[in-house]
Design a protein around this motif. Structure first.
Motif: not given
Lengths: 167, 414
Positions: A94-96, A139, A149-150, A153-154, A157-160, A162, A166-167, B25, B27, B46, B50-51, B142, B146, B152, B154
């Motif tokens: 999922l993350n990939l 999500f 996911l990376v 975030y890139r 700057g946050r997770f889905p 959120e 934020r930040r 879900l 976070v 990563v 990547e990040l 990953s 993260m 944080r 998820w």
């Protein structure tokens, strides 16, 4: 149209990419040569971008190695549809950004047959039927949209899910 | 009336700052995220490539060189050099190098984590932290990267499968037998995506709780939790909100009468094919391996020593002891446990993962049979795909080392 690659139950991460083909033993660039290298050697040679993996229960059980789903992503697997997934594999894939679906009917799908996956309509169409898929939560769709996911975030700057502030 | 919650739901509600239910879900902030030598290079890749990020808070990062330690070849040595350099560049003080021990044991010994915390690890047996009531779970490169970058992660709030225990263990029976009984009852994927929560185990010491929490991943669980009590509550500050309602709604409840459990063994190649040790007396053993994050603690070495005292290994049997940490090794030297094991004919390896993952320190050859106190008996796990691995308790391991066949420890006086 995509080809279906059918697998059974309890396909562990050592069958997907054996530990001695880990990137730190070989190299990241070679990873696309190794999916199912021993369990099903023709897979890496013949798989085409968009092809589908259809499997039984507990797909991806065993270790936490992310290079197992990563190898499937590198060769362009379009989605994995299984009766169930092992949890760390599910997260990693999922993350990939690899589309994953749990479905009870995978026994009815045949190895080598042609199929069309319609992610927006949440269905798989083959010559002998149309099969419903459970649409993923927002999500997951947001991760797919950004590729990983990376990547998400890139960009944000946050997770889905959120708060955007934020930040 | 307060909302009734399982331990997993309560910890994730606290972390999320709102009441959560299974399937949600969330976070949440991560209190600690660790990586081991074999996966850290991927995490670093990563994070940096990547990040394009750095470690956000080095105090919430730990790195362990335990899976191939000392390095077995140039490739692993080079990888470890790069990991040490990364830790220095990022100001990560919590790097535990060759010989300190298995990550899951050292995380708890060094008190890097506490009850009620969210803890991630790059190793699937990170469920072990549930032994002190921490939400410990294994993740891939990953996810760990993260967490290092963002602080944080998820999580999907898991349903809970409750293991309700009654009574106490009989002689020669312990936590490993309970874990194998649970594997037999639930099956290897019976707790997929779920939390396993043990109740009725307040009398068990920390070491036994670590065995139970560690083995929870072998039934597919996300976490294996035990509410702090007894030895754990006496050793760690327990947040006042951290409790579990043993009557909260759960997916499934399994009742176990501990006193009725016999010594059990998982038969290769799956952890859920479990039979009584007494029924395997015709299985000849070449190697006995005592160690791992599952059963490499002082209590485990002492349990084996009680059986091996005044006895010797059967002809043709090798016994490899790998203490889970340098502290376990030092304590076993100090109290004479190690001398007893050596006098019986066992040998000792560097504290760490040992041969459990089949990369070094006792890889198995074709046709060999190993009785291991570890956690996985997949085909090829410890080396040759033609080797066979039986999983059992330290007591069964010691008794089998003495007779050369799989043996119910209750058949020997101790």
């Amino acid at each position: 149209m995509a080809r279906v690659w059918k697998f059974g139950s309890d396909i562990d991460t050592d069958q997907i990419v054996p530990g001695r083909y880990a990137p730190y033993m070989t190299s990241e660039a070679e990873l696309g040569r190794y999916p199912f290298i021993e369990a099903r050697p023709e897979f890496a040679r013949e798989v085409r971008p968009g092809d589908l993996i259809v499997a039984g229960r507990n797909f991806g059980c065993g270790s936490s190695r992310e290079y197992a789903p990563k190898a499937l992503k590198i060769v362009g697997v379009g989605a994995i549809i299984a009766q169930s997934f092992a949890r760390i594999f599910f997260r990693n894939a999922l993350n990939l950004g690899i589309p994953l679906f749990e479905a009870p009917w995978t026994d009815e799908i045949l190895d080598g047959e042609e199929a069309t996956l319609d992610i927006d309509a949440a269905q798989l169409v083959t010559a002998h039927g149309t099969y419903a898929l459970v649409p993923p939560p927002d999500f997951v769709r947001e991760i797919w949209r950004e590729g990983s996911l990376v990547g998400y975030y890139r960009k944000y700057g946050r997770f889905p899910g959120e708060g955007a502030d934020r930040r | 009336m307060a909302l009734k919650q399982t331990l997993a739901e309560r910890i994730l509600s606290h972390a999320a700052g709102r009441p959560v239910r299974p399937g949600d879900l969330v976070v949440v902030p991560v209190d600690m995220a660790m990586a081991v030598d074999s996966i850290a290079p991927s995490v670093i890749s990563v994070l940096r490539q990547e990040l394009g990020a750095r470690v956000r808070d080095p105090r919430r990062v730990a790195i362990f060189i335990d899976h191939v330690a000392p390095a077995a070849n140039v490739a692993t040595a080079d990888a470890q050099v790069a990991v040490r350099r990364f830790a220095a560049e990022e100001g990560i003080a919590q790097l535990y190098d060759v010989g300190r021990g298995v990550c899951h044991q050292v995380m708890i010994e060094e008190r890097l984590i506490g009850p009620g915390q969210i803890v991630l690890g790059s190793d699937s047996h990170s469920t072990s932290y549930g032994a002190i009531g921490a939400f410990g779970t294994g993740m891939g490169a990953s996810d760990v990267a993260m967490a290092w970058a963002s602080g944080r992660t998820w999580l999907r709030v898991p349903e809970t499968i409750r293991i309700r225990c009654h009574g106490g263990f009989g002689p020669g029976v312990g936590a490993k037998d309970l874990a194998l009984h649970v594997a037999r009852t639930l099956g290897a994927d019976g707790a997929r995506y779920a939390a396993v929560e043990y109740v009725g185990v307040d009398h068990l010491p920390l070491a036994d709780r670590q065995t139970l929490a560690c083995m929870s991943t072998e039934v597919g669980a996300k976490v294996g939790l035990i509410a702090p009590s007894g030895e754990v509550a006496a050793s760690w500050p327990v947040p006042e909100w951290l409790s579990s309602d043993s009557d909260a709604l759960c997916q499934r409840e399994v009742e176990v009468d501990l006193g009725s459990l016999p010594p059990l063994v998982a038969v290769p190649p799956s952890v859920d094919t479990v039979v009584e040790a007494a029924g395997l007396a015709d299985v000849r053993v070449d190697v006995v391996f005592l160690g791992t994050c599952t059963n490499g603690r002082l209590e485990d070495l002492r349990a084996a020593a009680r059986i091996l005292r005044g006895r010797t290994l059967a002809r043709g049997v090798r016994m490899i002891v790998v203490p889970a940490s340098s502290r376990v090794l030092a304590a076993a030297v100090a109290d004479g446990t190690l001398a007893t094991l050596l006098e019986a004919g066992a040998t000792v390896g560097t504290p760490g993962c040992g041969p459990c993952i089949g990369r070094h320190l006792g890889v198995l050859g074709a046709g060999e049979v190993c009785l291991s106190t570890g956690n996985r008996n997949f085909r090829g796990r410890m080396g040759s795909p033609e080797a066979r691995i039986y999983l059992a308790s330290p007591e069964v391991a010691a008794a089998s080392a003495v007779t050369g066949r799989i043996t119910d420890p209750r058949a020997l006086a101790f």
